[in-house]
Design a protein around this motif. Structure first.
Motif, PDB file in Angstrom:
ATOM      1  N   ARG A   1       0.948  10.211  13.661  1.00 14.56           N
ATOM      2  CA  ARG A   1       1.240   8.803  13.411  1.00 14.56           C
ATOM      3  C   ARG A   1       2.398   8.352  14.283  1.00 14.56           C
ATOM      4  O   ARG A   1       3.320   9.112  14.554  1.00 14.56           O
ATOM      5  N   ALA A   2       2.307   7.095  14.683  1.00  5.78           N
ATOM      6  CA  ALA A   2       3.379   6.486  15.470  1.00  5.78           C
ATOM      7  C   ALA A   2       3.806   5.204  14.767  1.00  5.78           C
ATOM      8  O   ALA A   2       2.975   4.495  14.192  1.00  5.78           O
ATOM      9  N   TYR A   3       5.077   4.930  14.811  1.00  2.56           N
ATOM     10  CA  TYR A   3       5.635   3.713  14.227  1.00  2.56           C
ATOM     11  C   TYR A   3       6.266   2.925  15.361  1.00  2.56           C
ATOM     12  O   TYR A   3       7.170   3.422  16.032  1.00  2.56           O
TER      13      TYR A   3
ATOM     14  N   THR B   1       4.896  -1.508  13.084  1.00  2.00           N
ATOM     15  CA  THR B   1       3.453  -1.326  13.128  1.00  2.00           C
ATOM     16  C   THR B   1       3.133   0.159  13.021  1.00  2.00           C
ATOM     17  O   THR B   1       3.679   0.971  13.764  1.00  2.00           O
ATOM     18  N   LEU B   2       2.240   0.506  12.096  1.00  2.00           N
ATOM     19  CA  LEU B   2       1.798   1.882  11.912  1.00  2.00           C
ATOM     20  C   LEU B   2       0.561   2.125  12.769  1.00  2.00           C
ATOM     21  O   LEU B   2      -0.390   1.334  12.735  1.00  2.00           O
TER      22      LEU B   2
ATOM     23  N   GLY C   1      -1.806  -2.181  11.842  1.00  2.00           N
ATOM     24  CA  GLY C   1      -1.074  -3.425  11.625  1.00  2.00           C
ATOM     25  C   GLY C   1       0.316  -3.191  11.087  1.00  2.00           C
ATOM     26  O   GLY C   1       0.721  -2.064  10.830  1.00  2.00           O
ATOM     27  N   PRO C   2       1.036  -4.273  10.913  1.00  6.16           N
ATOM     28  CA  PRO C   2       2.409  -4.165  10.414  1.00  6.16           C
ATOM     29  C   PRO C   2       2.448  -3.536   9.028  1.00  6.16           C
ATOM     30  O   PRO C   2       1.626  -3.850   8.165  1.00  6.16           O
ATOM     31  N   THR C   3       3.378  -2.603   8.837  1.00  4.73           N
ATOM     32  CA  THR C   3       3.531  -1.936   7.549  1.00  4.73           C
ATOM     33  C   THR C   3       4.830  -2.311   6.863  1.00  4.73           C
ATOM     34  O   THR C   3       5.024  -1.996   5.711  1.00  4.73           O
ATOM     35  N   GLY C   4       5.696  -2.938   7.586  1.00  5.47           N
ATOM     36  CA  GLY C   4       6.965  -3.339   6.999  1.00  5.47           C
ATOM     37  C   GLY C   4       7.377  -4.680   7.563  1.00  5.47           C
ATOM     38  O   GLY C   4       7.014  -5.035   8.675  1.00  5.47           O
ATOM     39  N   SER C   5       8.106  -5.442   6.785  1.00  2.00           N
ATOM     40  CA  SER C   5       8.574  -6.735   7.262  1.00  2.00           C
ATOM     41  C   SER C   5       9.907  -7.045   6.591  1.00  2.00           C
ATOM     42  O   SER C   5      10.370  -6.305   5.741  1.00  2.00           O
ATOM     43  N   GLY C   6      10.493  -8.154   6.987  1.00  2.00           N
ATOM     44  CA  GLY C   6      11.758  -8.560   6.395  1.00  2.00           C
ATOM     45  C   GLY C   6      12.968  -7.955   7.071  1.00  2.00           C
ATOM     46  O   GLY C   6      14.084  -8.075   6.576  1.00  2.00           O
TER      47      GLY C   6
END
Length: 70
Positions: A21-23, A33-34, A48-53
Motif C-alpha cells: 500500500r502507498a499513501y 490518497t490510499l 481515493g482519499p482516505t483522510g481529510s481535514g
C-alpha cells in the motif's frame, strides 16, 4: 511511467512495511490518497482519499504493524 490518479499537488508518498500500500499526501486539497501497489508492475491502483481535514499536510508515518497512520 506515472500510475495512479486523483492526486492534487502531491507532496510525498509513503509505503507500508511490505510495500503493498502507498499513501499519497495531497497538499492541494488537504487529503491522503490510499493506493494498492501491484506486486508485479508496481502500478498504483488508488481507491481515493482516505483522510481529510488536514491543514497543509506534508508527510505521514505508518506504525510498524501497518494498522495506524500518523
Amino acid at each position: 511511467q506515472t500510475t495512479g490518479s486523483g492526486f492534487n499537488m502531491p507532496t510525498s508518498i509513503i509505503f507500508n512495511a511490505d510495500s503493498t500500500r502507498a499513501y499519497v499526501i495531497n497538499q492541494g486539497n488537504n487529503t491522503v490518497t490510499l493506493c494498492n501497489v501491484d506486486a508485479i508492475s508496481g502500478a498504483l491502483n488508488c481507491v481515493g482519499p482516505t483522510g481529510s481535514g488536514f491543514s497543509g499536510p506534508k508527510s505521514l508515518a505508518i506504525d510498524p504493524t501497518g494498522t495506524r497512520a500518523y
